[in-house]
Design an enzyme around this catalytic site. Structure first.
Site, PDB file in Angstrom:
ATOM      1  N   ASP A  32      19.877 -19.350 -66.692  1.00 53.77           N
ATOM      2  CA  ASP A  32      19.021 -18.353 -67.019  1.00 53.77           C
ATOM      3  C   ASP A  32      19.443 -16.736 -66.575  1.00 53.77           C
ATOM      4  OD1 ASP A  32      17.007 -20.370 -67.263  1.00 53.77           O
ATOM      5  OD2 ASP A  32      16.113 -19.935 -65.465  1.00 53.77           O
ATOM      6  N   ASP A  36      19.224 -13.352 -68.560  1.00 48.73           N
ATOM      7  CA  ASP A  36      18.713 -12.202 -68.035  1.00 48.73           C
ATOM      8  C   ASP A  36      19.781 -11.257 -68.038  1.00 48.73           C
ATOM      9  OD1 ASP A  36      16.415 -13.404 -66.910  1.00 48.73           O
ATOM     10  OD2 ASP A  36      17.275 -13.761 -64.936  1.00 48.73           O
ATOM     11  N   SER A  79       4.319 -10.607 -67.925  1.00 46.65           N
ATOM     12  CA  SER A  79       5.461 -11.290 -67.296  1.00 46.65           C
ATOM     13  C   SER A  79       5.561 -10.348 -65.861  1.00 46.65           C
ATOM     14  CB  SER A  79       6.686 -10.930 -68.243  1.00 46.65           C
ATOM     15  OG  SER A  79       7.807 -11.728 -67.542  1.00 46.65           O
ATOM     16  N   LEU A  80       6.930 -10.407 -65.240  1.00 49.03           N
ATOM     17  CA  LEU A  80       7.002  -9.816 -64.170  1.00 49.03           C
ATOM     18  C   LEU A  80       8.592  -8.894 -64.236  1.00 49.03           C
ATOM     19  CD1 LEU A  80       6.323 -12.497 -61.464  1.00 49.03           C
ATOM     20  CD2 LEU A  80       5.198 -10.242 -61.817  1.00 49.03           C
ATOM     21  N   GLU A 116       5.715 -14.515 -52.026  1.00 50.37           N
ATOM     22  CA  GLU A 116       5.330 -16.017 -52.634  1.00 50.37           C
ATOM     23  C   GLU A 116       6.831 -16.564 -53.173  1.00 50.37           C
ATOM     24  OE1 GLU A 116       2.289 -15.684 -55.826  1.00 50.37           O
ATOM     25  OE2 GLU A 116       0.979 -15.560 -54.395  1.00 50.37           O
ATOM     26  N   LYS A 118       9.057 -17.965 -56.162  1.00 48.24           N
ATOM     27  CA  LYS A 118       8.902 -17.879 -57.438  1.00 48.24           C
ATOM     28  C   LYS A 118       9.267 -19.296 -58.191  1.00 48.24           C
ATOM     29  CE  LYS A 118      10.511 -15.052 -61.431  1.00 48.24           C
ATOM     30  NZ  LYS A 118      10.352 -16.125 -62.330  1.00 48.24           N
ATOM     31  N   ASP A 120      10.282 -21.958 -60.527  1.00 48.38           N
ATOM     32  CA  ASP A 120      11.165 -22.306 -61.660  1.00 48.38           C
ATOM     33  C   ASP A 120      10.284 -23.029 -62.749  1.00 48.38           C
ATOM     34  OD1 ASP A 120      12.614 -21.390 -63.423  1.00 48.38           O
ATOM     35  OD2 ASP A 120      14.588 -22.434 -62.428  1.00 48.38           O
ATOM     36  N   ARG A 139       1.815 -19.541 -72.006  1.00 51.35           N
ATOM     37  CA  ARG A 139       1.729 -18.270 -72.075  1.00 51.35           C
ATOM     38  C   ARG A 139       2.173 -17.668 -73.633  1.00 51.35           C
ATOM     39  NH1 ARG A 139       5.654 -15.051 -68.148  1.00 51.35           N
ATOM     40  NH2 ARG A 139       7.220 -15.983 -69.688  1.00 51.35           N
ATOM     41  N   GLU A 174       1.756 -21.854 -62.299  1.00 50.33           N
ATOM     42  CA  GLU A 174       3.290 -22.685 -62.803  1.00 50.33           C
ATOM     43  C   GLU A 174       2.879 -24.228 -62.813  1.00 50.33           C
ATOM     44  OE1 GLU A 174       4.682 -20.033 -63.486  1.00 50.33           O
ATOM     45  OE2 GLU A 174       6.789 -20.851 -63.702  1.00 50.33           O
ATOM     46  N   TYR A 226      -1.672 -19.201 -58.695  1.00 49.34           N
ATOM     47  CA  TYR A 226      -1.319 -17.996 -58.011  1.00 49.34           C
ATOM     48  C   TYR A 226      -2.007 -16.978 -58.376  1.00 49.34           C
ATOM     49  CZ  TYR A 226       2.249 -18.033 -61.830  1.00 49.34           C
ATOM     50  OH  TYR A 226       2.924 -18.178 -62.822  1.00 49.34           O
ATOM     51  N   LYS A 291       3.656  -9.283 -54.217  1.00 47.67           N
ATOM     52  CA  LYS A 291       2.651  -8.602 -54.841  1.00 47.67           C
ATOM     53  C   LYS A 291       1.763  -7.777 -53.794  1.00 47.67           C
ATOM     54  CE  LYS A 291       1.977 -12.980 -57.669  1.00 47.67           C
ATOM     55  NZ  LYS A 291       1.344 -14.134 -57.615  1.00 47.67           N
ATOM     56  N   LYS A 315      14.988 -11.830 -57.926  1.00 42.35           N
ATOM     57  CA  LYS A 315      15.639 -12.935 -58.200  1.00 42.35           C
ATOM     58  C   LYS A 315      16.646 -13.368 -57.274  1.00 42.35           C
ATOM     59  CE  LYS A 315      14.327 -14.162 -62.792  1.00 42.35           C
ATOM     60  NZ  LYS A 315      15.085 -14.827 -63.911  1.00 42.35           N
ATOM     61  N   CYS A 409      54.859 -34.259 -61.444  1.00 40.99           N
ATOM     62  CA  CYS A 409      54.197 -33.381 -60.389  1.00 40.99           C
ATOM     63  C   CYS A 409      54.646 -32.006 -60.426  1.00 40.99           C
ATOM     64  CB  CYS A 409      54.721 -33.906 -59.065  1.00 40.99           C
ATOM     65  SG  CYS A 409      54.302 -32.791 -57.555  1.00 40.99           S
ATOM     66  N   CYS A 412      57.042 -31.165 -57.587  1.00 39.90           N
ATOM     67  CA  CYS A 412      58.464 -31.486 -57.302  1.00 39.90           C
ATOM     68  C   CYS A 412      59.010 -32.231 -58.284  1.00 39.90           C
ATOM     69  CB  CYS A 412      58.453 -32.681 -55.954  1.00 39.90           C
ATOM     70  SG  CYS A 412      57.582 -33.754 -56.554  1.00 39.90           S
ATOM     71  N   CYS A 427      51.211 -38.230 -56.685  1.00 38.55           N
ATOM     72  CA  CYS A 427      52.781 -38.103 -56.782  1.00 38.55           C
ATOM     73  C   CYS A 427      53.268 -38.887 -55.774  1.00 38.55           C
ATOM     74  CB  CYS A 427      52.953 -36.548 -56.554  1.00 38.55           C
ATOM     75  SG  CYS A 427      54.768 -36.247 -55.928  1.00 38.55           S
ATOM     76  N   CYS A 432      58.217 -34.837 -51.636  1.00 43.95           N
ATOM     77  CA  CYS A 432      57.331 -33.693 -52.402  1.00 43.95           C
ATOM     78  C   CYS A 432      57.239 -32.676 -51.447  1.00 43.95           C
ATOM     79  CB  CYS A 432      56.289 -34.251 -53.070  1.00 43.95           C
ATOM     80  SG  CYS A 432      55.297 -32.966 -53.782  1.00 43.95           S
TER      81      CYS A 432
HETATM   82  S1  IVH Z   1       2.568 -13.839 -60.931  1.00 46.53           S
HETATM   83  C1  IVH Z   1       1.057 -10.764 -63.680  1.00 46.53           C
HETATM   84  N1  IVH Z   1       3.451 -15.546 -59.008  1.00 46.53           N
HETATM   85  O1  IVH Z   1       7.420 -16.084 -63.157  1.00 46.53           O
HETATM   86  C2  IVH Z   1       1.804 -11.702 -62.696  1.00 46.53           C
HETATM   87  N2  IVH Z   1       4.415 -15.551 -61.270  1.00 46.53           N
HETATM   88  O2  IVH Z   1       9.309 -14.204 -64.389  1.00 46.53           O
HETATM   89  C3  IVH Z   1       1.862 -13.056 -63.275  1.00 46.53           C
HETATM   90  N3  IVH Z   1       6.168 -17.248 -61.695  1.00 46.53           N
HETATM   91  O3  IVH Z   1       5.327 -15.240 -65.783  1.00 46.53           O
HETATM   92  C4  IVH Z   1       2.951 -13.691 -62.685  1.00 46.53           C
HETATM   93  N4  IVH Z   1       6.183 -17.962 -59.591  1.00 46.53           N
HETATM   94  O4  IVH Z   1       5.605 -17.835 -65.183  1.00 46.53           O
HETATM   95  C5  IVH Z   1       3.566 -15.020 -60.510  1.00 46.53           C
HETATM   96  N5  IVH Z   1       4.269 -16.812 -57.514  1.00 46.53           N
HETATM   97  C6  IVH Z   1       4.302 -16.399 -58.727  1.00 46.53           C
HETATM   98  C7  IVH Z   1       5.314 -16.923 -59.674  1.00 46.53           C
HETATM   99  C8  IVH Z   1       5.198 -16.708 -60.753  1.00 46.53           C
HETATM  100  C9  IVH Z   1       6.699 -18.096 -60.744  1.00 46.53           C
HETATM  101  C10 IVH Z   1       6.643 -17.187 -63.167  1.00 46.53           C
HETATM  102  C11 IVH Z   1       5.587 -16.945 -63.851  1.00 46.53           C
HETATM  103  C12 IVH Z   1       5.798 -15.592 -64.555  1.00 46.53           C
HETATM  104  C13 IVH Z   1       7.310 -15.520 -64.443  1.00 46.53           C
HETATM  105  C14 IVH Z   1       7.725 -13.940 -64.365  1.00 46.53           C
END
Ligand code: IVH
Length: 677
Positions: A32, A36, A79-80, A116, A118, A120, A139, A174, A226, A291, A315, A409, A412, A427, A432
């Site tokens: 990932d 990114d 997305s974020l 919170e 994040k 995966d 999504r 998630e 969430y 948030k 991240k 080796c 030596c 060896c 040596c």
């Molecule tokens: S909030 C509009 N909270 O990360 C806000 N997302 O890279 C929507 N994700 O699309 C997302 N943990 O799939 C939120 N505690 C968390 C999360 C979270 C994982 C994922 C989610 C999002 C992606 C963005």
């Protein structure tokens, strides 16, 4: 030089290909973090050259596949935006405050944030009408997702009813696999000959997006909520905190580690807490999501077409990266073992620079089929030892020839030989120079005589100037010999000689460890020293006397017996005795102040001990167990799910890392037979 337009076109092509592999086929090719980085590079080019702007750089996921029916989201699934360090996080919070100011809101008080994990996993939106689960969708591209209702109904912790009717609500969160469930699933895949998943995220995505709900049902998926989208505005929730409480009451899992904090400093602290404890959680996280707690503030801040302004993803430093494998080389240890290792184009992995990674042995290189010149994935497994996971195929790029384990080796030029069934290569030349150096380094190491200031570099220097050729020579060094050498001053020469002088009184058990007698680890060394008290008595013991010692089996006994009778070792021990080395085990040291005055840091969990019990065991042996690592720390015990900050710090300041399996040995003897690196 590639022009920005050409580079942007290249990036778009690569990003589209990887997005397809990740979002549609659930089989990403690169980590990932690399993906990114590509998106970032494209955005940077577009920022400088707005005429090149494209959709790829604003991508949120990928178009839905054709296997599932499309579902248009009532409200876009955004997305974020990402930040990658504390400074960027601070800038984001400043933008938030400015935005609130501009909207005429009071920003005098400390701002409330939710911090919170994040997770995966894979984003999912579940629609409930009048309290009944009616639809679930992935999504997709943010506007249109895939209908996975039937599969989601099989997820054990997704409520089918909400009890009370509230019009239409969407619960977003998630889908993921806990670490334990992922391991179990992969074990099952392995034994049934099915595909083994590379990581929990791929396994979760692959399991949810199954044509047959029965297959999804057989996978141990979980859902963590969430977000709540109240489409008919029937609930009057003012904060994120209240929202999560409501979700929890309806029976959804919400992240128990979520922290609600006031102000930017506390927010940064909470986010860093997650970084330090990421391996203690039961599921994989790749960062934290921060948030704004007040839902009215969120409305005021709004969103771009891609992401809300009221939230940000921080991240963590990636634990997997791709890089070039420059070469494969072989290092020789004190026993002569030849270990292949990868020489890499340096990359930052999990926050530290990695330029080398072990390849363990000949068979591993063959299994992984990595070749010099390949693009490879480097991972810090369990956050400790960097290793090469495998090669990344690059379309249109010819690979070099497979690597062949050398026959001689590198130090030596003596013969390298594999013994019988063993996977290790050795060896076999006893003279040596690499082996000799490593033997002396081991003798001086913390696990043995702990001679401060005598590391690899200095030993190499002393050998090169023929001031020593064996461990016994150390005890004849004079400060005057050393102060002539480069890098030594009067003072450092004196302090090294003083450290060696102190080592003369080391208990016999530590000397036995330092000698590196085959099969004699710290536990055996301690038993032998306790029994025979002096080296002379040990050397004169008959084979049956040795075997009669508690904990000493025939293999160790034979090895000690032979060592004592070997000409070279007899000379070595005689010279040590003549130089004033005690070669004696004091009675009281048998009783356990094995860690007297030493600071042992424990990170992660050690089987059989709670955190307090581990501390108590260390203290009972005269040691201390501080909560953080410094250059003075004796060693760091790395348990299950260790904290990366402690491990990285230990590595930075050169404190040895030892595994939890060595903890008993550490308590019993004050030392260890193997470090993690
Ligand atoms: S909030 C509009 N909270 O990360 C806000 N997302 O890279 C929507 N994700 O699309 C997302 N943990 O799939 C939120 N505690 C968390 C999360 C979270 C994982 C994922 C989610 C999002 C992606 C963005």
């Amino acid at each position: 030089m590639t022009s920005p337009a050409t580079r942007a076109a290249q990036l778009r092509e690569v990003i589209t290909r990887h997005a397809d592999a990740y979002f549609v086929r659930d089989e990403p090719v690169i980590p990932d973090a690399d993906y990114d980085a590509l998106v970032r590079e494209l955005r940077d080019i577009e920022r400088e050259h707005p005429e090149l702007a494209s959709e790829e750089s604003q991508r949120v996921g990928a178009p839905a596949s054709t296997v599932f029916s499309p579902v248009r989201h009532a409200e876009a699934m955004l997305s974020l935006d990402n930040v990658f360090d504390v400074e960027e996080l601070r800038s984001w919070s400043e933008r938030v405050v400015k935005g609130l100011d501009a909207a005429g809101l009071d920003t005098e008080k400390l701002l409330q944030f939710a911090v919170e994990p994040k997770i995966d996993g894979l984003a999912l939106s579940i629609t409930y009408r009048d309290g009944h689960l009616v639809q679930a969708a992935t999504r997709g591209d943010g506007r249109v997702g895939e209908d996975v209702t039937n599969n989601v109904r099989t997820i054990a912790n997704v409520p089918h009813q909400l009890g009370v009717a509230h019009g239409v609500v969407e619960i977003r969160g998630e889908v993921f696999l806990s670490k334990a469930d992922f391991e179990r699933l992969n074990d099952h895949q392995r034994t049934s000959g099915a595909k083994v998943f590379a990581n929990a995220r791929n396994a979760a995505a692959g399991s949810l997006r199954q044509k047959d709900p029965a297959v999804s049902a057989s996978r141990p998926l979980s859902f963590l909520a969430y977000q709540l989208v109240d489409l008919e505005d029937r609930l009057s929730l003012g904060t994120h905190r209240a929202t999560l409480a409501q979700l929890s009451r309806w029976g959804f899992l919400v992240a128990p580690e979520t922290q609600f904090v006031s102000g930017v400093l506390a927010m940064i602290g909470a986010s860093t807490w997650f970084e330090e404890h990421r391996h203690d959680l039961t599921y994989d996280i790749d960062g934290t999501v921060i948030k704004v707690d007040d839902l009215n503030y969120r409305v005021a801040l709004g969103a771009t077409s891609r992401a809300p302004r009221w939230a940000i993803a921080r991240k963590f430093p990636p634990e997997e990266r791709t890089t070039r494998l420059r070469a494969i080389e072989v290092s020789i240890g004190r026993t002569g073992r030849a270990t292949p290792y990868a020489v890499l184009e340096p990359v930052l992995v999990a926050g530290s620079r990695v330029a080398m990674a072990t390849l363990h042995n000949e068979d591993q290189v063959r299994e992984k089929d990595v070749r010099p010149g390949d693009l490879v994935i480097v991972r810090k497994a369990g956050d400790v030892i960097p290793e090469v996971v495998g090669a990344v195929p690059v379309e249109g790029e010819a690979r070099g020839p497979a690597w062949i384990f050398p026959r001689t080796c590198p130090e030596c030029a003596g013969e390298l030989r594999r013994r019988g069934e063993e996977s290790d290569t050795y060896c076999v030349n006893p003279t040596c120079p690499a082996q000799q150096m490593q033997k002396i380094v081991h003798f001086a190491s913390r696990g043995a005589l702990d001679i401060e200031g005598l590391g690899e570099q200095r030993v190499a220097q002393l050998l090169a100037h023929v001031l020593i050729s064996d461990v016994a020579d150390l005890f004849r060094l004079a400060a005057a010999d050393l102060s002539e050498l480069e890098g030594f001053g009067e003072l450092s020469a004196q302090s090294l000689v003083a450290a060696i002088e102190r080592a003369k009184d080391a208990p016999l058990s530590r000397i036995l460890v330092g000698l590196g007698i085959r099969h004699v680890g710290p536990v055996a060394a301690r038993e032998l020293a306790r029994e025979f008290v002096t080296y002379d008595a040990l050397a004169q013991a008959r084979l049956e006397d040795l075997e009669a010692v508690e904990g000493i089996g025939p293999i160790i006994a034979q090895s000690v017996y032979e060592y004592a009778r070997d000409d070279e070792s007899r000379q070595r021990m005689a010279r040590m005795a003549a130089a004033g080395v005690a070669l004696f085990e004091p009675r009281d040291s048998a009783l356990g102040a094995t860690l007297q005055g030493r600071a042992v840091v424990v990170t992660g969990s050690v089987e059989g001990y709670s955190r307090d019990e581990a501390t108590a065991a260390i203290v009972a042996r005269g040691g201390t167990s501080p909560g953080s690592v410094s250059a003075k720390t004796y060693c760091v015990v790395v348990g299950e799910a260790p904290g990366s900050a402690k491990v990285n710090k230990a590595r930075d300041v050169g404190v040895p890392l030892i595994s939890a399996e060595s903890f008993e040995e550490l308590l019993a003897t004050g030392s260890w037979s193997a470090t993690l690196e």
